[in-house]
Design a protein around this motif. Sequence first.
Motif, short mmCIF file in Angstrom:
data_model
loop_
_atom_site.label_atom_id
_atom_site.label_comp_id
_atom_site.label_asym_id
_atom_site.label_seq_id
_atom_site.Cartn_x
_atom_site.Cartn_y
_atom_site.Cartn_z
N ALA A 23 0.83 -1.20 0.00
CA ALA A 23 0.00 0.00 0.00
C ALA A 23 0.87 1.25 0.00
N VAL A 24 2.01 1.19 0.71
CA VAL A 24 2.90 2.35 0.74
C VAL A 24 3.43 2.65 -0.67
N VAL A 25 3.80 1.58 -1.39
CA VAL A 25 4.32 1.75 -2.75
C VAL A 25 3.24 2.33 -3.66
N VAL A 26 2.02 1.80 -3.53
CA VAL A 26 0.93 2.25 -4.39
C VAL A 26 0.60 3.72 -4.13
N ILE A 27 0.53 4.09 -2.84
CA ILE A 27 0.20 5.47 -2.50
C ILE A 27 1.30 6.42 -2.97
N ALA A 28 2.55 6.02 -2.82
CA ALA A 28 3.66 6.85 -3.30
C ALA A 28 3.60 6.99 -4.82
N LEU A 29 3.22 5.91 -5.52
CA LEU A 29 3.12 5.96 -6.97
C LEU A 29 2.00 6.89 -7.43
N GLU A 30 0.98 7.02 -6.61
CA GLU A 30 -0.13 7.92 -6.95
C GLU A 30 0.19 9.39 -6.71
N SER A 31 0.86 9.69 -5.59
CA SER A 31 0.99 11.08 -5.17
C SER A 31 2.31 11.75 -5.57
N LEU A 32 3.42 11.05 -5.43
CA LEU A 32 4.71 11.69 -5.66
C LEU A 32 4.96 12.11 -7.11
N PRO A 33 4.45 11.41 -8.13
CA PRO A 33 4.67 11.90 -9.50
C PRO A 33 4.10 13.28 -9.78
N LEU A 34 3.20 13.78 -8.90
CA LEU A 34 2.67 15.13 -9.09
C LEU A 34 3.80 16.17 -9.08
N MET A 35 4.88 15.86 -8.40
CA MET A 35 5.97 16.81 -8.26
C MET A 35 6.66 17.08 -9.61
N MET A 36 6.52 16.16 -10.56
CA MET A 36 7.18 16.37 -11.85
C MET A 36 6.18 16.71 -12.96
N CYS A 37 4.96 17.07 -12.57
CA CYS A 37 3.93 17.34 -13.56
C CYS A 37 4.27 18.57 -14.41
N ARG A 38 4.90 19.55 -13.82
CA ARG A 38 5.18 20.77 -14.56
C ARG A 38 6.18 20.53 -15.69
N ARG A 39 7.14 19.66 -15.46
CA ARG A 39 8.18 19.42 -16.46
C ARG A 39 7.85 18.23 -17.36
N TRP A 40 7.31 17.17 -16.78
CA TRP A 40 6.99 15.96 -17.54
C TRP A 40 5.52 15.58 -17.29
N PRO A 41 4.58 16.31 -17.84
CA PRO A 41 3.15 16.07 -17.55
C PRO A 41 2.66 14.70 -18.03
N VAL A 42 3.15 14.23 -19.18
CA VAL A 42 2.69 12.94 -19.69
C VAL A 42 3.15 11.81 -18.78
N ALA A 43 4.43 11.84 -18.39
CA ALA A 43 4.94 10.81 -17.47
C ALA A 43 4.21 10.86 -16.14
N CYS A 44 3.89 12.08 -15.68
CA CYS A 44 3.18 12.23 -14.41
C CYS A 44 1.81 11.56 -14.46
N VAL A 45 1.01 11.89 -15.48
CA VAL A 45 -0.34 11.35 -15.55
C VAL A 45 -0.30 9.84 -15.79
N ALA A 46 0.73 9.34 -16.49
CA ALA A 46 0.83 7.90 -16.72
C ALA A 46 1.12 7.16 -15.41
N LEU A 47 2.07 7.65 -14.60
CA LEU A 47 2.41 6.99 -13.33
C LEU A 47 1.27 7.08 -12.34
N VAL A 48 0.64 8.23 -12.27
CA VAL A 48 -0.49 8.39 -11.34
C VAL A 48 -1.64 7.47 -11.75
N SER A 49 -1.87 7.32 -13.05
CA SER A 49 -2.93 6.43 -13.53
C SER A 49 -2.65 4.98 -13.16
#
Length: 395
Positions: free
Chosen positions: A63-89
């Motif tokens: 669960a820790v891994v899943v939650i981190a995979l959902e929330s932490l990619p937001l930090m790179m949304c400004r520079r890599w928005p496609v990668a961010c939305v893919a990881l969060v999805s």
Amino acid sequence: MALRRALLRIRLRRTPGQWLQFDVTAWYLVLGPLLLAASFLPSLQSHGTQLGGVPNRPWDGLAVVVIALESLPLMMCRRWPVACVALVSVGFALDQLLGYHSLAGTALALALLGAGSRVEQHRRATALALSVAYVPLAVVLSRLGSGESTSGFVMFYVATALVWGMGAWLRAARIAEAERRRHVAEETRTAERTRIARELHDVVTHHVTAMVVQTEAARYLTSAPERLEQALTAVSETGRQAIGDLRHLLDLLNPDHSTQPTEDRTSHGGSLGTLVEQTRRAGQPVEFTEEGTPPESTGSAHLVAYRVVQEALTNALKYAHGIRTSVMVRHGDKEITVEVTTEASGSRATSPGGSGRGLAGLRERVDVLGGEFSAGRRTGGGFVVRARIPAKAPS
């Protein structure tokens, strides 16, 4: 033009769309870690988004891994928005399939909003890929869960599509605002170039015309040394005055130029009597009448009145040299009235109206101050320039 520049600056500062310049993804550097931490609060566990009806599952190391995979990619949304939305999805899909239903599932909406506003290339391909990926997720969740209705899956898809659309709208609005600002800046630069060209025209044309006329007259005075010396002295004085006026104008255009009042110069509203006398020395018969008392402190009205007389006399020198010209200036409490009349020259080809460029600039100056300006041929022949300028016009 000064009024136009002021309006452009006010428009640029107070525009309602100014907030559109703000990028929502700038907050994601903070929201990502906060969402991760908030997801582990006991009161918020298993209270997140639930799609498909998969039963809740106790949290474990995964669960820790899943939650981190959902929330932490937001930090790179400004520079890599496609990668961010893919990881969060991917994190969101695991969160729903495994039944954690954490608060971090909210990151999907944030990632879609950010990607919709930041993705520049392959926008349709990205949206299509996300839509296609949602179909197998909905099928698997339908089989693992308690039987979410088809309408529930459709409503969830519509909601996420609206979030993406909001991001796309923010992007379009941001681009439109940037284009509007670019257009306003271009208008301001054009207005500034026009103002500089007009000032140079006013300062240079009169002096150069007077010098040319005086020099031409000096050709025929070689047999009269005294008169020749007077003519050359007049040319020299006119040249020095032109240099002084140009230096003053360049000082005003210098960004480091002090805004404190400086000595009164011809180029900034000088003596009309000096201007008329200079024109007379150039060989133009000028009758000058000034009624009323000029204001102690010169302002825009006095400067514009001076420019009207200067331009009219310059045109008379160039196109009606030697023809009688009269200048009438009235200083009233409410307005300054200027009238410059050149008598008929006997030739319609030599109109003291000139090319019209200087007169157009005068009309614009007078209009900005709320006055009236006219220039044209008289009924009985000749040319007349009239201007009515509010005396207390703002600078």
